[in-house]
Design a protein around this motif. Structure first.
Motif, PDB file in Angstrom:
ATOM      1  N   TYR A 195      -3.321   3.999  17.683  1.00 19.17           N
ATOM      2  CA  TYR A 195      -3.695   3.423  18.699  1.00 19.17           C
ATOM      3  C   TYR A 195      -3.569   1.690  18.584  1.00 19.17           C
ATOM      4  CZ  TYR A 195      -6.444   7.192  20.842  1.00 19.17           C
ATOM      5  OH  TYR A 195      -6.821   8.320  21.423  1.00 19.17           O
ATOM      6  N   GLN A 200      -4.351  -0.875  21.528  1.00 19.14           N
ATOM      7  CA  GLN A 200      -5.483   0.058  22.206  1.00 19.14           C
ATOM      8  C   GLN A 200      -6.594  -0.429  21.001  1.00 19.14           C
ATOM      9  OE1 GLN A 200      -6.045   1.176  25.347  1.00 19.14           O
ATOM     10  NE2 GLN A 200      -3.941   0.405  25.568  1.00 19.14           N
ATOM     11  N   LEU A 203     -10.167   1.559  20.905  1.00 16.86           N
ATOM     12  CA  LEU A 203      -9.726   2.904  20.345  1.00 16.86           C
ATOM     13  C   LEU A 203      -9.613   3.052  18.962  1.00 16.86           C
ATOM     14  CD1 LEU A 203      -7.876   4.523  23.328  1.00 16.86           C
ATOM     15  CD2 LEU A 203     -10.298   4.333  23.161  1.00 16.86           C
ATOM     16  N   GLN A 383       1.361  -1.919  26.788  1.00 11.81           N
ATOM     17  CA  GLN A 383      -0.035  -1.231  27.159  1.00 11.81           C
ATOM     18  C   GLN A 383       0.101  -1.006  28.583  1.00 11.81           C
ATOM     19  OE1 GLN A 383      -3.186  -4.064  26.271  1.00 11.81           O
ATOM     20  NE2 GLN A 383      -2.176  -4.910  24.147  1.00 11.81           N
ATOM     21  N   ILE A 389      -0.313   5.144  28.264  1.00  8.30           N
ATOM     22  CA  ILE A 389      -1.755   5.015  28.480  1.00  8.30           C
ATOM     23  C   ILE A 389      -2.379   6.233  28.948  1.00  8.30           C
ATOM     24  CG2 ILE A 389      -3.578   3.811  30.017  1.00  8.30           C
ATOM     25  CD1 ILE A 389      -2.102   2.273  27.775  1.00  8.30           C
ATOM     26  N   VAL A 392      -2.440   8.451  25.673  1.00  6.01           N
ATOM     27  CA  VAL A 392      -3.545   8.012  24.779  1.00  6.01           C
ATOM     28  C   VAL A 392      -4.941   8.482  25.612  1.00  6.01           C
ATOM     29  CG1 VAL A 392      -4.931   6.038  24.081  1.00  6.01           C
ATOM     30  CG2 VAL A 392      -2.218   6.036  24.065  1.00  6.01           C
ATOM     31  N   HIS A 396      -7.110  11.242  23.572  1.00  3.38           N
ATOM     32  CA  HIS A 396      -8.295  10.899  23.128  1.00  3.38           C
ATOM     33  C   HIS A 396      -9.385  11.616  23.504  1.00  3.38           C
ATOM     34  CE1 HIS A 396     -11.178   7.945  21.534  1.00  3.38           C
ATOM     35  NE2 HIS A 396     -11.831   8.021  22.628  1.00  3.38           N
TER      36      HIS A 396
END
Length: 596
Positions: A195, A200, A203, A383, A389, A392, A396
């Motif tokens: 992350y 990020q 996170l 990003q 994203i 992620v 997550h």
């Protein structure tokens, strides 16, 4: 003839007993290796390292035992930051023709070397991670897990980050079923690293925090500190300075039971970074002073370079042009691993631009700004890439769902609530006693300087244990010879401010484990424990120098210096005769004063 026979039988018995003793010793070594070997993602205790050194000195070791002990020692060296020493030993071991490449120690050595190269940003890390994974497959689970995570996190450059997280999620699910808390903490730590590489940071901080909490029941304190460092770094990178400060306080608490040179370097590096980013330059000076004390005890070019960067921030604040020019010159000669690290750090790149602008070097300032701009643009692009994203976010969410199901599976432990209620009652009673103890403890401090008062300081010094062989306990008494004259110059109303300033000076140059107290109205006492005699003397001289360079009376437009005298006592034992020692030290100070 009879005498010869008796002598012969005596030799036979002696040889048999020696053989039995030798066999027992070898068995003891094998048992130690079996019980002391730990997973790559944990750290051995210092006691284990002392035993390893003692066993390595035995001439009867087999090659296998010697190699196993050497790999256990390099594991410890990595944990305390002695990466270069460990690297040289591992390279020699791996290239030794006598090693058995099927043994666990060889797979562990291969992984360790990959880890060191990873820390040093050396691209050879991937080669060793791959070898370690192959060597450990279906044989050595902890090494295999660590090698897989290393490959996923830093080596598979062409793999989509969503796929990387998917692989980590699969590992997380596997070890969740086994309820392997240490392995789960290790995986969460690597998810945090991934992350972080995606920018990020919020996170990442969550994952590092989970890793820390999972490791509380399984990891040693030194390993917990490494995870906390990641928590602090992620919070600061995300701009969440309040949480970063909370994590630093937790680091200090855990470090009380570790207190190594490396752990203290970590602590003051984190503090310095926090004060730098919150623009508290005075506290940054304080953290740098503490950092420097421990930095001299470890061999780390990276931390030396980081210290130089933060010190240059102070130079910038002080308008020290010569210092800033030397900083820029030194930066050209830093190692490649450090350059790779800082050239991705927006704070460092921004500072370089500021320095060149301040020095009026517009050409280099423009180059530095272009580098800064390019890094920031690339970070923004990375990003915002939708595939990353979304990957992620989705994974997550999956990880969160998995953790929720794990918590639900523990519902059968509801009966522990009854025990918790009973424990709470005990805790309440304990808190009452703690509050009372805290109140009594507050009576141990001097109300003006907030240092230990004379009674408390002497009681603590009397309890100091004997030093290690070849080391000493050292005591110093500092007398402010001209303090009454200083009072007259700056005014009696400012005397308390002056004492506070003096106590702050002494606190800044002493270590947390040192004993510092106000012995008398114009005297301070310092005790250094388990230290080399020459180091103690030079330490006391630095304290005296700092004391005499403390400027008082600035609030009234004056500049008044303290003149002090010092008496030192070195002991190879305890301070059971402290009262007699202090009488002699006071007499010594009196003679010095009269001679002046």
């Amino acid at each position: 003839m009879i005498r010869k026979s008796v002598y012969f039988y005596f030799l036979i018995v002696l040889l048999i007993n020696s053989s039995v003793g030798f066999a027992a010793e070898i068995s003891e070594i094998d048992n130690f290796i079996l019980t002391s070997t730990i997973e790559p993602y944990d750290c051995p205790e210092d006691d284990a390292n002392l035993a390893i050194d003692s066993y390595l000195n035995l001439p009867e070791l087999s090659d296998t035992q010697k190699f196993q002990l050497m790999v256990m020692k390099t594991h410890w060296q990595i944990c305390v930051g002695k990466h270069e020493e460990a690297k040289q030993a591992l390279i020699a071991l791996i290239n030794n023709p006598k090693v058995d490449r099927e043994m666990e120690y060889f797979a562990s050595a291969t992984y360790q070397l990959g880890f060191i190269y990873d820390v040093q940003e050396n691209l050879d890390r991937c080669e060793f991670y791959e070898k370690a994974e192959q060597l450990s497959q279906n044989k050595f689970e902890g090494i295999n897990l660590s090698a897989q995570l290393g490959l996923i996190t830093v080596c598979h450059a062409n793999m989509d980050d969503g796929v990387k997280l998917g692989k980590m999620y699969a590992l997380l699910e596997t070890y969740a079923v086994k309820n392997d808390q240490a392995a789960l903490a290790h995986i969460h730590n690597n998810i945090g690293l991934l992350y972080g590489s995606l920018g990020q940071q919020v996170l990442a901080a969550e994952q590092f925090q989970k890793s820390y909490e999972l490791g509380l029941n399984t990891y040693t304190s030194s390993n917990l500190l490494a995870t906390l460092m990641s928590v602090i770094s992620s919070h600061m990178a995300a701009g969440n300075f309040e949480k970063a400060e909370q994590a630093i306080q937790e680091f200090k608490r855990v470090n009380l039971s570790v207190d190594t040179a490396l752990s203290n370097v970590w602590l003051y590096f984190a503090e310095a970074g926090y004060h730098y980013r919150t623009n508290n330059i005075e506290q940054l000076r304080y953290s740098l002073a503490k950092w420097k004390i421990y930095l001299e005890s470890i061999n780390s070019s990276t931390f030396n370079s980081l210290y130089r960067w933060y010190s240059a921030v102070v130079c910038y604040e002080d308008n020290d042009i010569a210092c800033l020019k030397q900083f820029l010159e030194d930066e050209k000669n830093t190692n490649e691993g450090y350059k790779i690290f800082v050239n991705r750090n927006k704070d460092y790149l921004k500072f370089i631009v500021q320095v060149y602008l301040y020095l009026g070097d517009i050409e280099n300032a423009e180059k530095a700004f272009n580098t800064f701009s390019e890094v920031m643009i690339n970070k923004a692009i990375e990003q915002q890439e939708s595939g990353k994203i979304l990957g992620v976010a989705n994974l997550h969410s999956q990880i969160q769902s998995l953790e929720t199901s794990l918590q639900a599976s523990k519902s059968d432990r509801i009966q522990t609530i009854v025990i918790v209620v009973c424990v709470l009652l005990i805790v309440i009673v304990a808190i009452i006693f703690w509050l009372r103890h805290r109140y009594l403890n507050s009576l141990s401090f001097d109300t003006v300087t907030n240092l230990l008062n004379s009674k408390a300081a002497l009681a603590k010094i009397k309890r100091v244990p004997e030093p290690s062989p070849g080391r000493t306990n050292a005591l110093a008494l500092f007398d402010l010879g001209n303090f009454r004259d200083v009072n007259r110059q700056i005014g009696a109303t400012n005397s308390e401010l002056a004492l506070k300033q003096i106590s702050l000076t002494l606190s800044q140059v002493t270590r947390e484990r040192d004993i510092l107290g106000r012995f008398a109205p114009e005297q301070f006492i310092v005790c250094l424990t388990d230290i080399e005699e020459d180091s103690a003397k030079s330490f006391f001289e630095r304290m005296r120098y700092a004391l005499e360079n403390t400027i008082l009376g600035e609030q009234r437009g004056q500049q008044v210096s303290i003149r002090s005298s010092m008496s030192i006592y070195i002991s190879s034992g305890t301070f059971v005769d402290l009262d007699e020692v202090l009488d002699d030290m006071l007499l010594s100070l009196g003679i010095q004063t009269e001679s002046e």
